[in-house]
Design an enzyme around this catalytic site. Structure first.
Site, PDB file in Angstrom:
ATOM      1  N   GLU A 259      -6.523  -9.508   0.281  1.00 60.80           N
ATOM      2  CA  GLU A 259      -6.241 -10.624   1.372  1.00 60.80           C
ATOM      3  C   GLU A 259      -7.456 -11.130   2.236  1.00 60.80           C
ATOM      4  O   GLU A 259      -7.458 -11.937   2.769  1.00 60.80           O
ATOM      5  CB  GLU A 259      -4.963 -10.295   2.124  1.00 60.80           C
ATOM      6  CG  GLU A 259      -5.259  -9.609   3.477  1.00 60.80           C
ATOM      7  CD  GLU A 259      -5.539  -8.041   3.249  1.00 60.80           C
ATOM      8  OE1 GLU A 259      -5.789  -7.684   2.248  1.00 60.80           O
ATOM      9  OE2 GLU A 259      -6.570  -7.659   4.240  1.00 60.80           O
TER      10      GLU A 259
ATOM     11  N   ARG B 246     -10.546 -11.268   1.765  1.00 61.98           N
ATOM     12  CA  ARG B 246     -11.308 -12.136   0.855  1.00 61.98           C
ATOM     13  C   ARG B 246     -10.783 -13.667   1.177  1.00 61.98           C
ATOM     14  O   ARG B 246     -11.409 -14.855   1.210  1.00 61.98           O
ATOM     15  CB  ARG B 246     -11.780 -11.874  -0.290  1.00 61.98           C
ATOM     16  CG  ARG B 246     -10.691 -11.882  -1.185  1.00 61.98           C
ATOM     17  CD  ARG B 246     -11.106 -11.071  -2.489  1.00 61.98           C
ATOM     18  NE  ARG B 246     -11.193  -9.588  -2.000  1.00 61.98           N
ATOM     19  CZ  ARG B 246     -11.265  -8.574  -3.019  1.00 61.98           C
ATOM     20  NH1 ARG B 246     -11.575  -8.960  -4.368  1.00 61.98           N
ATOM     21  NH2 ARG B 246     -11.238  -7.393  -2.749  1.00 61.98           N
TER      22      ARG B 246
ATOM     23  N   ASP C 235      -3.047  -7.539  -1.839  1.00 61.05           N
ATOM     24  CA  ASP C 235      -3.718  -6.325  -1.017  1.00 61.05           C
ATOM     25  C   ASP C 235      -5.147  -6.627  -0.773  1.00 61.05           C
ATOM     26  O   ASP C 235      -5.927  -6.356  -0.068  1.00 61.05           O
ATOM     27  CB  ASP C 235      -3.555  -5.090  -1.344  1.00 61.05           C
ATOM     28  CG  ASP C 235      -3.846  -4.073  -0.141  1.00 61.05           C
ATOM     29  OD1 ASP C 235      -4.122  -4.478   0.873  1.00 61.05           O
ATOM     30  OD2 ASP C 235      -4.188  -2.692  -0.597  1.00 61.05           O
TER      31      ASP C 235
ATOM     32  N   LYS D 178       0.978  -1.136   0.095  1.00 59.41           N
ATOM     33  CA  LYS D 178       0.113   0.046  -0.028  1.00 59.41           C
ATOM     34  C   LYS D 178       0.943   1.050   0.098  1.00 59.41           C
ATOM     35  O   LYS D 178       1.970   1.170   0.404  1.00 59.41           O
ATOM     36  CB  LYS D 178      -0.636  -0.029   1.143  1.00 59.41           C
ATOM     37  CG  LYS D 178      -2.053  -1.158   1.212  1.00 59.41           C
ATOM     38  CD  LYS D 178      -2.609  -0.769   2.599  1.00 59.41           C
ATOM     39  CE  LYS D 178      -4.011  -1.862   2.552  1.00 59.41           C
ATOM     40  NZ  LYS D 178      -5.142  -1.562   1.720  1.00 59.41           N
TER      41      LYS D 178
END
Ligand code: BES
Ligand code: ZN
Ligand code: ZN
Length: 499
Positions: free
Chosen positions: A352, A354, A350, A280
């Site tokens: 992650e 789910r 990113d 990020k």
């Protein structure tokens, strides 16, 4: 803060302040307020005549009583239009009043349990909302500050005031329910506000253990080895990049009597989301310590559930791990195999949440879930769509969806349903595996939910995307900057409402 009850002549309550309510579209004060005003020789009426006390929403007027009644001050809080007063109006008004009174150094505060003039709220609801508003509004998170400026003076005692002893049963019930719910929401706020170097997956499991001990629940948790045995390749794939060992946390409440219903609450427990290899941007990354808010909500709701003893069996499942870009981290393009046998192409590390929820939902199903509600700070797209006002809601069973929305409504936690039309599945169809973990820029909150739907399979399921509602950037009403404890009270209402 202790919450207590006082029955009798309200002018005889000796405290630092009494909070009373007023609405903008009534020429008269409520009965209890009139009683106080008589002892104040009509001071309130005079101020109302001059427009200083006007009942407008958010308005507050403080009148010092100088011995005319036992309490040192009377604070008149405006609620807006009478017919529009709902429980949430009370929570916010009480929170704002308590925060203001705390600044004056008030330590003992009474709040009139206003009835029967307000139609949108009954006596029990009133007692509950007053209790919740005060506890949640006065919450501060300053454990790491040496100088506790905001917290110099504390309201130590809150009294629910009623001149009518006949309502004692309802007031006590509301107070107890309010205390348990607010206490649970505050537990979630504390967990979310803790920095990620403290609130690790291991620490989350310890919190769950504490909750189990305090509320009489069963606790279990396991790490990498059992995850491997169970084939939780998606959860393990996220955990690979971190030195912190992952933890699958389980709390269970068994209802008295034989209930066939077994509700599972599943919460995303990413204790820090750096994005992994798809890292990020640094601005705002600190807020990703709150990426375990769903997990915190589940553990905290279970705290209340153990005490309130609903009629259905309830389990809480929290897959907890960091998402870090370590040398063994999952790479974009890697393929993972989830517990239910599906293969997942990880195109963005990113996305992650789910992945860990996929395995947690399969695990809940393997334990016999008859209904599942998951909560997750899942997508920035949900924040773009709905902002911070309401939680995004999705599901595969309209009856269950409606129940969750109703439970949220009662808690003052707004939810808005978004669609899961089959057409969206196209966006996450895998090129090299069964499914991919991102579906492009369009409808990001929906494609994330669509991904989860494949793992909920045929079990009735609701998904709450709390990315916008779990963390407040500034204080408002009964929310403080930081963790909000969102969904905790919704979940409590939801399991208590079910028969
Ligand atoms: N934890 C984030 C979502 C999030 C964003 C929570 C803002 C709270 C505030 C989640 O894991 C994430 O990074 N989602 C990505 C998904 C994308 C890569 C498909 C996002 O929303 O950008
Ligand atoms: Zn992420
Ligand atoms: Zn995340």
């Amino acid at each position: 803060m202790k919450v207590e009850e006082y029955y009798g002549d309200i002018t005889g309550f000796s405290g630092d302040a009494i909070i009373v309510f007023h609405v903008e579209d009534s020429g008269r004060f409520f009965r209890t307020t009139q009683r106080i005003d008589r002892s104040l020789d009509g001071a309130l009426k005079e101020l109302a005549g001059k427009g200083e006390i006007n009942g407008k929403s958010g308005g507050r007027t403080t009148v010092h009583t100088f011995g005319k009644i036992k309490s040192y001050r009377v604070m008149v809080a405006g609620l807006g239009k009478k017919d529009a007063v709902v429980p949430e109006t009370m929570r916010s008004a009480v929170a704002e009043c308590c925060k203001a009174l705390k600044q004056t150094g008030a330590k003992k505060v009474g709040v009139t349990i206003q009835y029967p003039e307000l139609e949108g709220i009954d006596v029990q609801g009133m007692a509950q909302c007053v209790t919740e508003g005060a506890i949640l509004g006065l919450y501060v998170y300053d454990k790491y500050k040496e100088k506790k400026e905001d917290n110099k003076q504390e309201i130590a005692e809150l009294y629910l005031l009623s001149s009518d002893r006949k309502v004692k049963g309802a007031v006590s019930e509301g107070r107890e329910r309010g205390e348990i719910s607010a206490d649970a929401a505050i537990y979630a706020r504390d967990m979310v506000n803790e920095p990620a170097n403290i609130m690790t997956p291991t620490r989350m499991a310890e919190c769950a253990q504490e909750v189990a001990d305090a509320s009489g629940l069963e606790f279990d948790s396991f790490g990498r080895e059992k995850m491997e045995e169970l084939g939780m390749g998606a959860l393990l794939g996220v955990a690979r990049g971190s030195h912190q060992p992952p933890r699958l946390i389980e709390l269970s409440y068994k209802a008295p009597g034989a209930s066939k219903e077994h509700v599972f609450l599943v919460g995303k427990g990413i204790t820090f989301d750096s994005g992994g290899i798809s890292i990020k941007p640094s601005a705002g990354m600190d807020e990703m310590k709150g990426d375990m808010a769903g997990g915190a909500a589940v553990i905290s709701a279970m705290k209340a559930i153990g005490r309130l003893k609903p009629k259905v069996n309830v389990s809480g499942i929290v897959p907890a791990t960091e998402n870090m870009p370590g040398g063994s981290a999952t790479r974009p393009g890697d393929i993972l195999k989830a517990m239910n046998g599906k293969t997942i192409e990880v195109l963005n590390t990113d996305a992650e949440g789910r992945l860990i929820l996929a395995d947690a939902l399969s695990y809940a199903r393997s334990l016999g879930a008859t209904r599942m509600v998951d909560l997750a700070t899942l997508t920035g797209a949900c924040v773009v769509a709905l902002g911070t006002v309401c939680t995004g809601l999705f599901g595969n069973d309209q009856e269950l969806i409606d129940r969750v929305i109703k439970a949220g409504d009662e808690a003052g936690e707004k939810m808005w349903q978004l669609p899961l039309f089959d057409e969206y599945r196209e966006q996450i169809r895998g090129d090299f595996a069964d499914i991919k973990n991102v579906g492009g820029r369009e409808a990001g909150a929906i494609t994330a939910a669509m991904f989860l739907k494949d793992f909920a399979e045929d079990t009735p399921w609701v998904h709450l995307d709390i990315a916008g509602t779990s963390f407040a950037s500034k204080a408002k009403g009964y929310l403080q900057k930081g963790g909000t404890g969102v969904a905790v009270r919704t979940l409590i209402n939801f399991v208590l409402a079910k028969t």
